[in-house]
Design a protein around this motif. Sequence first.
Motif, PDB file in Angstrom:
ATOM      1  N   ILE A   8      27.503  -5.251   3.688  1.00 12.84           N
ATOM      2  CA  ILE A   8      28.310  -6.469   3.522  1.00 12.84           C
ATOM      3  C   ILE A   8      27.499  -7.704   3.874  1.00 12.84           C
ATOM      4  N   GLU A   9      26.712  -7.595   4.956  1.00 15.76           N
ATOM      5  CA  GLU A   9      25.924  -8.747   5.383  1.00 15.76           C
ATOM      6  C   GLU A   9      24.779  -9.038   4.414  1.00 15.76           C
ATOM      7  N   GLY A  12      26.654  -9.234   0.404  1.00 15.06           N
ATOM      8  CA  GLY A  12      28.038  -9.689   0.390  1.00 15.06           C
ATOM      9  C   GLY A  12      28.483 -10.297  -0.922  1.00 15.06           C
ATOM     10  N   VAL A  16      31.421  -8.797  -3.236  1.00 21.34           N
ATOM     11  CA  VAL A  16      32.594  -9.622  -3.547  1.00 21.34           C
ATOM     12  C   VAL A  16      32.780  -9.724  -5.057  1.00 21.34           C
ATOM     13  N   THR A  34      38.318  -7.386   1.322  1.00 16.27           N
ATOM     14  CA  THR A  34      36.888  -7.688   1.247  1.00 16.27           C
ATOM     15  C   THR A  34      36.636  -9.181   1.417  1.00 16.27           C
ATOM     16  N   SER A  38      34.635 -11.031   4.371  1.00 12.63           N
ATOM     17  CA  SER A  38      33.558 -11.959   4.014  1.00 12.63           C
ATOM     18  C   SER A  38      33.789 -13.321   4.648  1.00 12.63           C
ATOM     19  N   LEU A  41      32.549 -13.589   8.060  1.00 14.28           N
ATOM     20  CA  LEU A  41      31.089 -13.608   8.187  1.00 14.28           C
ATOM     21  C   LEU A  41      30.481 -14.949   7.781  1.00 14.28           C
ATOM     22  N   LYS A  46      24.450 -16.673   7.088  1.00 17.75           N
ATOM     23  CA  LYS A  46      24.912 -15.538   6.285  1.00 17.75           C
ATOM     24  C   LYS A  46      25.488 -15.994   4.947  1.00 17.75           C
ATOM     25  N   PHE A  47      26.714 -16.534   4.977  1.00 11.15           N
ATOM     26  CA  PHE A  47      27.380 -16.911   3.749  1.00 11.15           C
ATOM     27  C   PHE A  47      27.915 -18.336   3.828  1.00 11.15           C
ATOM     28  N   LEU A  52      30.778 -18.223  -1.665  1.00 11.71           N
ATOM     29  CA  LEU A  52      31.673 -17.070  -1.722  1.00 11.71           C
ATOM     30  C   LEU A  52      32.879 -17.352  -2.620  1.00 11.71           C
TER      31      LEU A  52
END
Length: 308
Positions: A8-9, A12, A16, A34, A38, A41, A46-47, A52
């Motif tokens: 996921i990290e 991601g 997604v 999910t 996300s 995070l 990261k994101f 996203l």
Amino acid sequence: MGYIADLIEQYGLVIVFINVLLEQLGLPIPAYPTLVISGALISPEKFSFSVLLLTAIFAAVIADTFWYFTGRKYGTKVMGKLCKISLSPDTCVSQSQSLYLKIGSPALLVCKFIPGFASISSALAGSTGTKLITFLIMDGLGAALWAGSALWLGSLFSTAIDDLMNILVEMGKWGTLLVLFALIAFVASKWWERKRFIKDLRMARISVDELNTLLANGETPIILDTRAPHLIQDGWIPGAQFASLEALDQLVLEMNDNDPVVLYCSCPNEITAAKIAKALMARGYYNVKPLTGGIDAWRDAGYEVTNT
């Protein structure tokens, strides 16, 4: 479970995109959890929230546009296919369809919050002639509301979600099995809910050949077309009266209690026809039968359809 967390990290955005795409195409793989994870995070390292969000919107619009053009090409026939692959009960599908027919494209703003409605509404947008630009705008906004709410919830409860993820990581393979069990339990519960609903509407049916034989022999059963007004434009069985589910309370039949009544619709398992048949039986009419396969089976058998 640590491996899943690492995935996921590291990937991601890919996860997604694929998850949202598959869910919006109709597979029973919920993407909202999910997106929530996300959202937890989200950080400069990261994101990014905007990246996203755009990823989720892009995936949703791709899948929904596919169903839009499928609905435009195949019309109402695609609804039956969607109902068959959906784990949501047919009543949810029929209610979703009624909602779209009532309010039109604004339904796309909320469709993703209703199980089984996203693909149905996109196909309806195509089959009802909603302009492509209108569809893309409303669907994009709906995807933004849906995905944005999940990401916001994830960021809001990031501490609690991090704690949960850490617990699952510490559990190792048992944490992974717990997540898989939860997914399987979700799918199984939806399947059982649908099966039980269909069982509740089980009753005697009449085939299209049997109905055609009755009409050919000069018998005159009362025939009720239970489809929504939008769905009758491509024709109906000659002599049919119209009785939609929404107008059920106003339905009055001038007949004897044991006169034959045949009801049909264009939905899987004759769901609308069966619901109205059950209501008529509760009123004391006992010789009531849904038409197996509905108007589609009648048309496919080559029997007469009229639109006048």
